[in-house]
Design a protein around this motif. Structure first.
Motif, mmCIF file in Angstrom:
data_model
loop_
_atom_site.group_PDB
_atom_site.id
_atom_site.type_symbol
_atom_site.label_atom_id
_atom_site.label_comp_id
_atom_site.label_asym_id
_atom_site.label_seq_id
_atom_site.Cartn_x
_atom_site.Cartn_y
_atom_site.Cartn_z
ATOM 1 N N ALA A 194 0.832 -1.199 0.000
ATOM 2 C CA ALA A 194 0.000 0.000 0.000
ATOM 3 C C ALA A 194 0.872 1.257 0.000
ATOM 4 O O ALA A 194 0.565 2.240 -0.684
ATOM 5 N N MET A 195 1.978 1.235 0.749
ATOM 6 C CA MET A 195 2.906 2.372 0.734
ATOM 7 C C MET A 195 3.511 2.557 -0.653
ATOM 8 O O MET A 195 3.712 3.690 -1.103
ATOM 9 N N ALA A 196 3.784 1.451 -1.342
ATOM 10 C CA ALA A 196 4.326 1.546 -2.695
ATOM 11 C C ALA A 196 3.317 2.194 -3.643
ATOM 12 O O ALA A 196 3.693 2.999 -4.500
ATOM 13 N N VAL A 197 2.045 1.858 -3.480
ATOM 14 C CA VAL A 197 1.004 2.477 -4.309
ATOM 15 C C VAL A 197 0.932 3.972 -4.033
ATOM 16 O O VAL A 197 0.836 4.788 -4.959
ATOM 17 N N ILE A 198 1.026 4.354 -2.761
ATOM 18 C CA ILE A 198 0.964 5.772 -2.391
ATOM 19 C C ILE A 198 2.177 6.519 -2.944
ATOM 20 O O ILE A 198 2.047 7.617 -3.498
ATOM 21 N N GLN A 199 3.352 5.934 -2.824
ATOM 22 C CA GLN A 199 4.560 6.572 -3.356
ATOM 23 C C GLN A 199 4.490 6.711 -4.874
ATOM 24 O O GLN A 199 4.877 7.738 -5.426
ATOM 25 N N HIS A 200 3.995 5.687 -5.539
ATOM 26 C CA HIS A 200 3.838 5.747 -6.994
ATOM 27 C C HIS A 200 2.851 6.844 -7.377
ATOM 28 O O HIS A 200 3.068 7.580 -8.344
ATOM 29 N N MET A 201 1.791 6.963 -6.607
ATOM 30 C CA MET A 201 0.790 7.986 -6.879
ATOM 31 C C MET A 201 1.378 9.382 -6.682
ATOM 32 O O MET A 201 1.106 10.287 -7.467
ATOM 33 N N ARG A 202 2.207 9.557 -5.671
ATOM 34 C CA ARG A 202 2.838 10.858 -5.425
ATOM 35 C C ARG A 202 3.844 11.214 -6.519
ATOM 36 O O ARG A 202 3.929 12.363 -6.932
ATOM 37 N N ARG A 203 4.642 10.238 -6.949
ATOM 38 C CA ARG A 203 5.676 10.507 -7.954
ATOM 39 C C ARG A 203 5.097 10.788 -9.330
ATOM 40 O O ARG A 203 5.532 11.707 -10.005
ATOM 41 N N THR A 204 4.130 9.972 -9.734
ATOM 42 C CA THR A 204 3.615 10.096 -11.095
ATOM 43 C C THR A 204 2.425 11.026 -11.199
ATOM 44 O O THR A 204 2.118 11.496 -12.288
ATOM 45 N N GLY A 205 1.757 11.281 -10.102
ATOM 46 C CA GLY A 205 0.555 12.106 -10.135
ATOM 47 C C GLY A 205 -0.651 11.356 -10.669
ATOM 48 O O GLY A 205 -1.715 11.919 -10.857
ATOM 49 N N LYS A 206 -0.495 10.056 -10.911
ATOM 50 C CA LYS A 206 -1.587 9.236 -11.423
ATOM 51 C C LYS A 206 -2.564 8.929 -10.298
ATOM 52 O O LYS A 206 -2.178 8.504 -9.221
ATOM 53 N N ARG A 207 -3.830 9.161 -10.563
ATOM 54 C CA ARG A 207 -4.869 8.923 -9.564
ATOM 55 C C ARG A 207 -5.357 7.486 -9.671
ATOM 56 O O ARG A 207 -6.005 7.118 -10.635
ATOM 57 N N VAL A 208 -5.042 6.685 -8.668
ATOM 58 C CA VAL A 208 -5.521 5.309 -8.639
ATOM 59 C C VAL A 208 -6.963 5.291 -8.135
ATOM 60 O O VAL A 208 -7.853 4.775 -8.785
ATOM 61 N N TRP A 209 -7.176 5.884 -6.961
ATOM 62 C CA TRP A 209 -8.500 6.012 -6.371
ATOM 63 C C TRP A 209 -8.648 7.441 -5.855
ATOM 64 O O TRP A 209 -7.794 7.921 -5.099
ATOM 65 N N PRO A 210 -9.740 8.134 -6.191
ATOM 66 C CA PRO A 210 -9.939 9.506 -5.685
ATOM 67 C C PRO A 210 -10.039 9.567 -4.158
ATOM 68 O O PRO A 210 -9.548 10.506 -3.536
ATOM 69 N N TRP A 211 -10.658 8.564 -3.526
ATOM 70 C CA TRP A 211 -10.787 8.574 -2.070
ATOM 71 C C TRP A 211 -9.420 8.501 -1.403
ATOM 72 O O TRP A 211 -9.204 9.086 -0.342
ATOM 73 N N LEU A 212 -8.464 7.802 -2.046
ATOM 74 C CA LEU A 212 -7.125 7.680 -1.481
ATOM 75 C C LEU A 212 -6.391 9.017 -1.551
ATOM 76 O O LEU A 212 -5.712 9.407 -0.608
ATOM 77 N N GLU A 213 -6.554 9.710 -2.647
ATOM 78 C CA GLU A 213 -5.929 11.023 -2.790
ATOM 79 C C GLU A 213 -6.459 11.995 -1.727
ATOM 80 O O GLU A 213 -5.698 12.741 -1.117
ATOM 81 N N ALA A 214 -7.764 11.956 -1.485
ATOM 82 C CA ALA A 214 -8.356 12.820 -0.462
ATOM 83 C C ALA A 214 -7.880 12.425 0.934
ATOM 84 O O ALA A 214 -7.632 13.290 1.785
ATOM 85 N N LEU A 215 -7.728 11.131 1.185
ATOM 86 C CA LEU A 215 -7.263 10.658 2.489
ATOM 87 C C LEU A 215 -5.816 11.082 2.735
ATOM 88 O O LEU A 215 -5.466 11.510 3.838
ATOM 89 N N ILE A 216 -4.976 10.997 1.711
ATOM 90 C CA ILE A 216 -3.575 11.394 1.845
ATOM 91 C C ILE A 216 -3.468 12.890 2.129
ATOM 92 O O ILE A 216 -2.569 13.330 2.853
ATOM 93 N N ALA A 217 -4.372 13.673 1.575
ATOM 94 C CA ALA A 217 -4.350 15.117 1.818
ATOM 95 C C ALA A 217 -4.699 15.438 3.271
ATOM 96 O O ALA A 217 -4.233 16.448 3.812
ATOM 97 N N ARG A 218 -5.502 14.590 3.929
ATOM 98 C CA ARG A 218 -5.943 14.848 5.296
ATOM 99 C C ARG A 218 -5.109 14.152 6.367
ATOM 100 O O ARG A 218 -5.013 14.642 7.486
ATOM 101 N N LYS A 219 -4.571 12.978 6.050
ATOM 102 C CA LYS A 219 -3.948 12.130 7.070
ATOM 103 C C LYS A 219 -2.500 11.808 6.696
ATOM 104 O O LYS A 219 -2.095 11.921 5.546
ATOM 105 N N PRO A 220 -1.711 11.314 7.664
ATOM 106 C CA PRO A 220 -0.339 10.895 7.363
ATOM 107 C C PRO A 220 -0.309 9.698 6.407
ATOM 108 O O PRO A 220 -1.265 8.920 6.330
#
Length: 148
Positions: free
Chosen positions: A81-107
Motif C-alpha cells: 500500500a505504501m508503494a502504491v501511495i509513493q507511486h501515486m505521489r511521484r507520477t501524479g496518477k490517480r488510482v482512487w480519488p478517495w485515497l488522494e483525499a485521504l492522503i491530503a488529510r492524514k499521514p
C-alpha cells in the motif's frame, strides 16, 4: 515465482495494485479457504487491519489497528500500500480519488493501513468469488456469459 505461477488464485490476486507476486503467494498459501470468513471485514480483522472498537452508550469510538493475525502478511500488505501511495505521489496518477483525499488529510502511514484494509477486502472477494480484478475497481467473472 514458480509457486506463484503454479497457483491460479495467486495469479488472480497479483493483479491488485500493491499486492504483487509475493503478497499474492502469501495470501494464497496462508488463506487456503477464504469461505471461512463471512465478510471482507472479518478477513481484514483477522489480518489485524481494522481498528479496535471502544464504543459505549451509542458513541462510536475507534482506536488503533488491532495487529491481530499474521504479522508477515499484514506487513507485506501495508508495504504494498505504501508503494502504491509513493507511486501515486511521484507520477501524479490517480488510482482512487478517495485515497488522494485521504492522503491530503492524514499521514501517509495511516493512509497505507487504510489502503491495505481495502486491498485485503478486495482480495477476500476475489478469493471467494473466483473473479478477476480490473484496473477500474470492478471485478470480472472468470467465464463471460454467452450472448443470445
Amino acid at each position: 515465482l514458480a509457486l506463484h505461477r503454479a497457483n491460479e488464485v495467486s495469479r488472480r490476486l497479483a493483479a491488485l495494485p500493491g499486492i504483487g507476486p509475493i503478497g499474492a503467494t502469501l495470501l494464497a498459501i496462508k488463506v487456503p479457504d477464504a469461505h471461512g470468513f463471512k465478510s471482507g471485514r472479518d478477513f481484514a480483522a483477522w489480518l489485524g487491519l481494522t481498528p479496535k472498537n471502544h464504543s459505549t452508550a451509542g458513541r462510536n469510538r475507534l482506536g488503533v489497528i488491532t495487529r491481530a493475525g499474521d504479522e508477515t502478511l499484514r506487513a507485506v500488505l501495508v508495504a504494498g500500500a505504501m508503494a502504491v501511495i509513493q507511486h501515486m505521489r511521484r507520477t501524479g496518477k490517480r488510482v482512487w480519488p478517495w485515497l488522494e483525499a485521504l492522503i491530503a488529510r492524514k499521514p501517509a502511514k495511516l493512509a497505507a493501513v487504510a489502503l491495505a484494509n481495502k486491498l485485503a477486502r478486495i482480495a477476500w472477494k476475489l478469493m471467494v468469488s473466483g473473479e478477476r480484478y480490473r484496473a477500474n475497481g470492478a471485478v470480472l467473472p472468470l467465464a463471460a456469459p454467452a450472448r443470445p
